[in-house]
Design an enzyme around this catalytic site. Sequence first.
Site, PDB file in Angstrom:
ATOM      1  CB  SER A 186      -1.004   0.017   1.443  1.00  0.00           C
ATOM      2  OG  SER A 186      -1.707  -1.296   1.180  1.00  0.00           O
TER       3      SER A 186
HETATM    4  N1  SAH Z   1      -0.568  -4.843   3.806  1.00  0.00           N
HETATM    5  C1  SAH Z   1       0.061  -5.177   2.667  1.00  0.00           C
HETATM    6  C2  SAH Z   1      -0.773  -4.900   1.377  1.00  0.00           C
HETATM    7  C3  SAH Z   1      -1.573  -6.008   1.323  1.00  0.00           C
HETATM    8  S1  SAH Z   1      -2.228  -6.066  -0.506  1.00  0.00           S
HETATM    9  C4  SAH Z   1       1.355  -4.642   2.889  1.00  0.00           C
HETATM   10  O1  SAH Z   1       1.871  -4.082   3.690  1.00  0.00           O
HETATM   11  O2  SAH Z   1       2.379  -4.936   1.907  1.00  0.00           O
HETATM   12  C5  SAH Z   1      -3.562  -7.211   0.148  1.00  0.00           C
HETATM   13  C6  SAH Z   1      -3.245  -8.699   0.715  1.00  0.00           C
HETATM   14  O3  SAH Z   1      -4.346  -9.341   1.024  1.00  0.00           O
HETATM   15  C7  SAH Z   1      -2.618  -9.465  -0.646  1.00  0.00           C
HETATM   16  O4  SAH Z   1      -1.625  -9.898  -0.365  1.00  0.00           O
HETATM   17  C8  SAH Z   1      -3.721 -10.438  -0.858  1.00  0.00           C
HETATM   18  O5  SAH Z   1      -3.491 -11.818  -1.169  1.00  0.00           O
HETATM   19  C9  SAH Z   1      -4.202 -10.596   0.618  1.00  0.00           C
HETATM   20  N2  SAH Z   1      -5.708 -10.967   0.820  1.00  0.00           N
HETATM   21  C10 SAH Z   1      -6.886 -11.095   0.132  1.00  0.00           C
HETATM   22  N3  SAH Z   1      -7.780 -11.477   0.478  1.00  0.00           N
HETATM   23  C11 SAH Z   1      -7.499 -12.142   1.772  1.00  0.00           C
HETATM   24  C12 SAH Z   1      -8.132 -13.008   2.768  1.00  0.00           C
HETATM   25  N4  SAH Z   1      -9.115 -13.349   2.399  1.00  0.00           N
HETATM   26  N5  SAH Z   1      -7.327 -13.357   3.698  1.00  0.00           N
HETATM   27  C13 SAH Z   1      -5.983 -12.867   4.036  1.00  0.00           C
HETATM   28  N6  SAH Z   1      -5.137 -12.251   3.098  1.00  0.00           N
HETATM   29  C14 SAH Z   1      -6.048 -11.879   2.013  1.00  0.00           C
END
Ligand code: SAH
Length: 232
Positions: free
Chosen positions: A78
């Site tokens: 993000s």
């Molecule tokens: N917080 C992260 C950015 C995340 S992008 C950082 O600092 O880099 C969103 C992430 O959520 C992705 O890696 C995706 O695979 C994950 N995601 C999506 N749906 C999810 C779910 N149901 N449970 C856990 N993770 C999930």
Amino acid sequence: MGIFGSGDTKIAAKIEKMVRTIEQECEYTWRSTGRRTLQPAVLAAMARVARHEFVPTAMKPFAYDNNALPIGAEQTISQPFIVALMTDLLEPQSDHAILEIGTGSGYQSAVLAGLVKKVFSIEIIPHLADQARRRLTEMGYVNVTVLQGDGYRGLPEQAPFDGIIVTAAASHIPAPLKDQLKPGGHLVIPVGLPYSHQELMRVSKDPHGQISTRSLLDVAFVPLTGDEGRYR
Ligand code: SAH
């Protein structure tokens, strides 16, 4: 040599610029967010994390720009301003246990790790979970536990949490996450359509267990996947 190893001075300058940009963006958005400044502890925590360690090699030159960046598997790390704002909205304290849904690169976990006692982070994509776990361990973040799975159901065995942060956009606020929030705690989550109109929401539970929800800012997150959170 300082905490960022060789190339220190350059990185320190980039981080300082990133933090200034976050402060400026806070000014631009305060009418929506209600926050003109962020807690100094949150900005200090942002300044302590080497974001370039959390992005692919090709993205390293852009690591301290105020942008989301691709991390593979169609996922993103993000934007620094959003990471800082969401962290601030959790009102983190040093004795807190925080649950994150969507570990991704592990960057948000690392920022939180510098502010609270314990971070649990759930990532649905196995290789991203493995990579983030390895990275955070190598970087010495001992108070983060990365788990692989669908975060929609939260983590009942460690609940309740002082704060919960979801870093993928959901179609609705998952009921299990509301249930796993301590009285006095906040759940920060983007809610809306996949890759389209989404709002950053803060769900707060008062000391009596009453829930209130506030929409803060238009945002753009990758969608929450998995069986339960699927858009319907
Ligand atoms: N917080 C992260 C950015 C995340 S992008 C950082 O600092 O880099 C969103 C992430 O959520 C992705 O890696 C995706 O695979 C994950 N995601 C999506 N749906 C999810 C779910 N149901 N449970 C856990 N993770 C999930």
